[in-house]
Design an enzyme around this catalytic site. Structure first.
Site, short mmCIF file in Angstrom:
data_model
loop_
_atom_site.label_atom_id
_atom_site.label_comp_id
_atom_site.label_asym_id
_atom_site.label_seq_id
_atom_site.Cartn_x
_atom_site.Cartn_y
_atom_site.Cartn_z
N ASP A 155 39.59 47.28 33.65
CA ASP A 155 39.57 46.03 34.41
C ASP A 155 40.65 46.12 35.49
O ASP A 155 40.46 46.76 36.51
CB ASP A 155 39.77 44.89 33.41
N LYS B 166 40.59 47.63 19.73
CA LYS B 166 39.39 47.80 18.94
C LYS B 166 38.16 48.03 19.78
O LYS B 166 37.11 48.43 19.29
CB LYS B 166 39.16 46.53 18.09
N LYS C 151 35.21 47.76 36.04
CA LYS C 151 35.19 46.64 37.00
C LYS C 151 36.14 46.99 38.14
O LYS C 151 37.25 46.45 38.22
CB LYS C 151 35.71 45.35 36.34
P1 IMP Z 1 43.06 45.98 31.99
O1 IMP Z 1 44.42 46.32 31.51
O2 IMP Z 1 43.07 44.75 32.87
O3 IMP Z 1 42.32 47.12 32.62
O4 IMP Z 1 42.28 45.45 30.73
C1 IMP Z 1 41.55 46.24 29.90
C2 IMP Z 1 41.30 45.47 28.62
O5 IMP Z 1 41.02 44.07 28.89
C3 IMP Z 1 40.06 46.00 27.94
O6 IMP Z 1 40.37 47.08 27.07
C4 IMP Z 1 39.55 44.78 27.23
O7 IMP Z 1 40.18 44.63 25.98
C5 IMP Z 1 39.96 43.61 28.10
N1 IMP Z 1 38.84 43.18 29.00
C6 IMP Z 1 38.80 43.25 30.33
N2 IMP Z 1 37.63 42.77 30.82
C7 IMP Z 1 36.91 42.40 29.74
C8 IMP Z 1 35.59 41.84 29.58
O8 IMP Z 1 34.82 41.57 30.54
N3 IMP Z 1 35.21 41.59 28.31
C9 IMP Z 1 35.99 41.86 27.22
N4 IMP Z 1 37.22 42.39 27.32
C10 IMP Z 1 37.68 42.65 28.58
#
Ligand code: IMP
Ligand code: MG
Length: 182
Positions: free
Chosen positions: A108, A48, A136
Site C-alpha cells: 500500500d 497474517k 496499490k
Molecule cells: P503499507 O505499509 O501501507 O504498505 O501497508 C501494508 C499493510 O497494510 C498490508 O500488509 C495490510 O495489512 C494493510 N492493508 C493495506 N491496504 C489494505 C487493504 O486494502 N485491505 C486490507 N489490508 C490492507
C-alpha cells in the site's frame, strides 16, 4: 454462502473470484519457478495477511522450498500509520546466504515493506525479492516495489483471501471491495 453477513452499514463486492485468483497464482508460480530454477528458495511470509496466498503459491512452486514467517505490529491506525513497527514473531532460521522471497498480501504506502526489507537485509541473504498478491501503487509514499505482483488495484480497500478489516473476512475465498453502504 454466509459472506453477506458483513458489519451493518458495509457492503462487499467481488473484485477477483477464487477462480481468477487461482489462475493468477499459477502464473506467478510458473514465473517464479522459472526464475529460481535449480536454486533452493526460502519463502518468508508476512503474517497474517499473506498466509492464504502463501499456502496456495507454495504448492504451485516447482522448486526446493523452505518456509518461515515474520509478524509485526505497527502503531497508529490504518488511516494514519506511524511507521513504527515492532516484530512480534521473528524468523526461526537464519537467512544468511539464502535466496529469500518475501511473500506479502498487499503493498500500500510501502512503509511496512520498506521497514521489513531493512530488517531482512541486515541478515545478509544472498538475494532478496518480494512477491505481493496485490499492489496499490497510487498510495505509495515510500520508494519500494515488489518483483512479482498478482494484481494491481486502485485506491480501494479490499478484504478476503487472507486480508482483513478489523481481523474479519480473512476466510473469504475471493477478494472483495469493502465499502460503506450509501
Ligand atoms: P503499507 O505499509 O501501507 O504498505 O501497508 C501494508 C499493510 O497494510 C498490508 O500488509 C495490510 O495489512 C494493510 N492493508 C493495506 N491496504 C489494505 C487493504 O486494502 N485491505 C486490507 N489490508 C490492507
Ligand atoms: Mg493487515
Amino acid at each position: 454462502m454466509a459472506v453477506e453477513s458483513t458489519a451493518p452499514g458495509a457492503e462487499l463486492e467481488i473484485l477477483y473470484d477464487a477462480e481468477a485468483i487461482a489462475r493468477r497464482v499459477r502464473e506467478l508460480a510458473a514465473q517464479i519457478s522459472q526464475e529460481y530454477q535449480g536454486r533452493p528458495v526460502r519463502l518468508v511470509g508476512i503474517l497474517k495477511g499473506a498466509w492464504v496466498f502463501m499456502a496456495d503459491l507454495v504448492r504451485q512452486l516447482d522448486l526446493e522450498v523452505t518456509v518461515d514467517f515474520l509478524s509485526f505490529a505497527s502503531y497508529g491506525d490504518a488511516a494514519q500509520p506511524s511507521g513504527i513497527v515492532k516484530i512480534t514473531k521473528d524468523l526461526d532460521q537464519s537467512i544468511a546466504g539464502q535466496d529469500v522471497l518475501v511473500v506479502e498480501d498487499i503493498l500500500d504506502t510501502g512503509q511496512t515493506f520498506e521497514y521489513l526489507r531493512g530488517v531482512l537485509e541486515a541478515h545478509k541473504p544472498r538475494s532478496l525479492k518480494a512477491v505481493t498478491l496485490l499492489d496499490k501503487p497510487s498510495r505509495r509514499v515510500r520508494p519500494v516495489q515488489a518483483d512479482y505482483v498478482g494484481f494491481t488495484i486502485p485506491d480501494i480497500f479490499v478484504v478476503g483471501y487472507g486480508l482483513d478489516y478489523a481481523q474479519k473476512y480473512r476466510n473469504l475465498p475471493d477478494i472483495r471491495v469493502l465499502r460503506a453502504k450509501m
